[in-house]
Structures are given as structure tokens and as C-alpha cells.
Scaffold this motif. Sequence first.
Motif, PDB file in Angstrom:
ATOM      1  N   UNK A  45       9.583  -7.175  -4.142  1.00 50.88           N
ATOM      2  CA  UNK A  45       8.446  -6.394  -3.632  1.00 50.88           C
ATOM      3  C   UNK A  45       8.852  -4.968  -3.286  1.00 50.88           C
ATOM      4  N   UNK A  46       7.929  -4.017  -3.443  1.00 52.64           N
ATOM      5  CA  UNK A  46       8.183  -2.647  -3.002  1.00 52.64           C
ATOM      6  C   UNK A  46       7.999  -2.529  -1.490  1.00 52.64           C
ATOM      7  N   UNK A  47       8.921  -1.822  -0.849  1.00 50.60           N
ATOM      8  CA  UNK A  47       8.864  -1.605   0.597  1.00 50.60           C
ATOM      9  C   UNK A  47       8.905  -0.099   0.835  1.00 50.60           C
ATOM     10  N   UNK A  48       7.918   0.445   1.524  1.00 47.07           N
ATOM     11  CA  UNK A  48       7.840   1.890   1.728  1.00 47.07           C
ATOM     12  C   UNK A  48       8.095   2.229   3.186  1.00 47.07           C
ATOM     13  N   UNK A 108       0.856  -1.179   0.000  1.00 46.20           N
ATOM     14  CA  UNK A 108       0.000   0.000   0.000  1.00 46.20           C
ATOM     15  C   UNK A 108       0.895   1.233   0.000  1.00 46.20           C
ATOM     16  N   UNK A 109       0.609   2.174  -0.876  1.00 46.54           N
ATOM     17  CA  UNK A 109       1.369   3.421  -0.964  1.00 46.54           C
ATOM     18  C   UNK A 109       0.466   4.580  -0.553  1.00 46.54           C
ATOM     19  N   UNK A 110       0.819   5.239   0.563  1.00 39.24           N
ATOM     20  CA  UNK A 110       0.043   6.382   1.063  1.00 39.24           C
ATOM     21  C   UNK A 110       0.837   7.681   0.940  1.00 39.24           C
ATOM     22  N   UNK A 111       1.953   7.668   0.226  1.00 36.66           N
ATOM     23  CA  UNK A 111       2.844   8.829   0.213  1.00 36.66           C
ATOM     24  C   UNK A 111       2.220  10.056  -0.436  1.00 36.66           C
ATOM     25  N   UNK A 112       1.279   9.862  -1.325  1.00 41.46           N
ATOM     26  CA  UNK A 112       0.636  11.002  -1.994  1.00 41.46           C
ATOM     27  C   UNK A 112      -0.731  11.318  -1.399  1.00 41.46           C
TER      28      UNK A 112
END
Length: 341
Positions: free
Chosen positions: A248-251, A207-211
Motif C-alpha cells: 500500500x502507498x503511505x503518504x 488519499x493523496x492531497x499533495x497536489x
Amino acid sequence: MKRRHFLKQTGLAAASFGIMKDLFAHQNDPVYGHNNMRYTMNAKWGALNPSQHPVNDCHEMVQDSKGRIILLTNETRNNILIYDKSGKLQQSWGHEFPGAHGLSLHAAGGEEYLFITDTNRHQVYKTDLNGKVLLTIDYPEATGVYKNREAFVPTETVILDNGEFYVADGYGAQYIIHYDERGKIKSWFGGKGETTAHLDNAHGITIDKRQGTPTLLVTDRTRHCFKRFSLDGKLLEVIALPGACVCRPVIKGDYLYAAVLRSPGLNVADSGFVTILDKQNKVVSNIGGSEPVYQNGQLQPMSQADKIFANPHDVCVDDEDNLYVAQWASGKVYPYKFTRV
């Protein structure tokens, strides 16, 4: 008194020399990465006695609320190894996951849980931090897109704040399947195909919440990119990473981290590195990789530059922004630690 004073002064001098020696050694350690994301490497951080706590493929790692680093390996003598941040083993468990591959952490109701995918058993498991299985997800027969359980080879999960979760079938039919918190299928998208919205080796998901608005980032490893989808499966963006077969992407914070299993293609063994992207998804650093170069706004192909990794599979970012890297098919090595400088 004179002798005591002499010994005290000698001891202080020796201690000062030791501190200076450590500082000098640290300053002279090789530094990897670029721009403001640079690190020193400790290849002995996670090393254990393989006769007591062996690993096979070290697939993924997470950090729990106690600061512990949890490693998943497909070695059934101990599928889970739990370290403190100094690399000391705290706990081990798990003998039933021969295809242990994906590891995600979720907190709810004051407790923490692990989600484990098993590519051999074609299942997903929710466990507590001591290994008790709380939920088992079998192959998603209700979708109607799977002929049998063998077609479902899950590689990763991500969990929403409300307990709903997504499973990436990265080694199977390439669907992303959305479940409610009880494990009932809600929807699915992706799958194999030729369009941009289709997936090929959908190895990881987060899940990407950066924006602000939460979205899904999904790995498309053979196509060297991450793909951004809405939570209901609409393709929104492709983040091209030429030359990088990403896992995998890791944020963490504003940055996206990913192990690059191989470069420039999956057919080139022992050629991996770690890549780091900023909030605008521009590559700012490669650990063990070539310096990121943009020409006319386009990222140029990346490749391994330093032989510090073989086939890195995952990155864990701790609460001090240090990194831990797990590797696949790399001589059964334990995780490496990278301290930010």
C-alpha cells in the motif's frame, strides 16, 4: 573530601565515555537509503516474547494521536499489538481476525477508530482503539458483481474526512468500493481486466492531497505501479515502479512510502525493500534496494540490494519521520525501526 571528589570525577568521566561510545556506535551503524532519505536500522525494536505475545504475518502499522505504534497481525492470540515509540508494549487485544490484513486509522469527533480488513472472513470492521467492533461490512452483494462472499477478499481501506470510505478488494474481484459513513454502498470501479483502468492485485489504497485536489492512489502490484484515480473512479495517472511489487502507498508530508514485497517479481521470495517517492512521484530512495536511476526520464528496474528484509508488507512513518516496517512470511519477525539520519 578528596575521595568524594575523585569518585565524582570518575563518574563524570565514565558517563562521558558512555555517551561518546553511544555516539560512536551510532555513527558506525550501517546507513540504508539514498539522497536525503537515509536511515539506520534497529531490527530488535519491536521484539517481544513470542510465548506471550506472538505474531504470525505482521501486516500493517499506524500511529495514533498519542504517538503509539499500532501493529496488526493475523495471529489470533493478539491481533493488535500497541507499542510506544521506544518499542515497549503498551496494550494488546483481538482474537477474532484470522485473516487480519489491512489497518487504517480515522479520527472523528475527538475519537480515533481503526478499520480492519479480514481476508479469511471476507469482511471489514470498524473498531475503537480498544477493539470494540462498531461496524461490520459484509461482501458487497448490492453491486451485483459478486456471486458470493468468498469472491470478496478485502485487503485495505481508506477513509475520507467526512467518514465515507473506500475498500480495496485486492485479493478478490479487484474492485474499489465506495461506502458512505454508515456503510452503504455508493459506487464502485476497477475490477479485473486488460485495460489500464482495470486492476490486478489492488492491494492498497490511500488519499493523496499533495497536489491540492484529493485523489485516490491504488496499488496495482502485479503490474508494478500505483494508479491515480479521481474520487469518482476515473483513471488519471499511472506511476510506474519497474521491478517493485509494491504494497500500500503511505503518504507523510510530501513523500510517498511503500513496502516492496518482492522484486523483480512476486515469484522471487525474500527479495523485498522499501521505496520512497517525492512529491513529483520520483523515486528518491530505496531502503535495502538498488539506487534509483532515471534514464531519459524513465525509472530503470529496481531490485533488492541489501538482505535486510525478507518480504516487507507495510511502512509506518511516525511524527519524527522515522519508519517502522512490518513483514509478511518472514519467519514471524517483529517490526523493525529505521531512524532517519
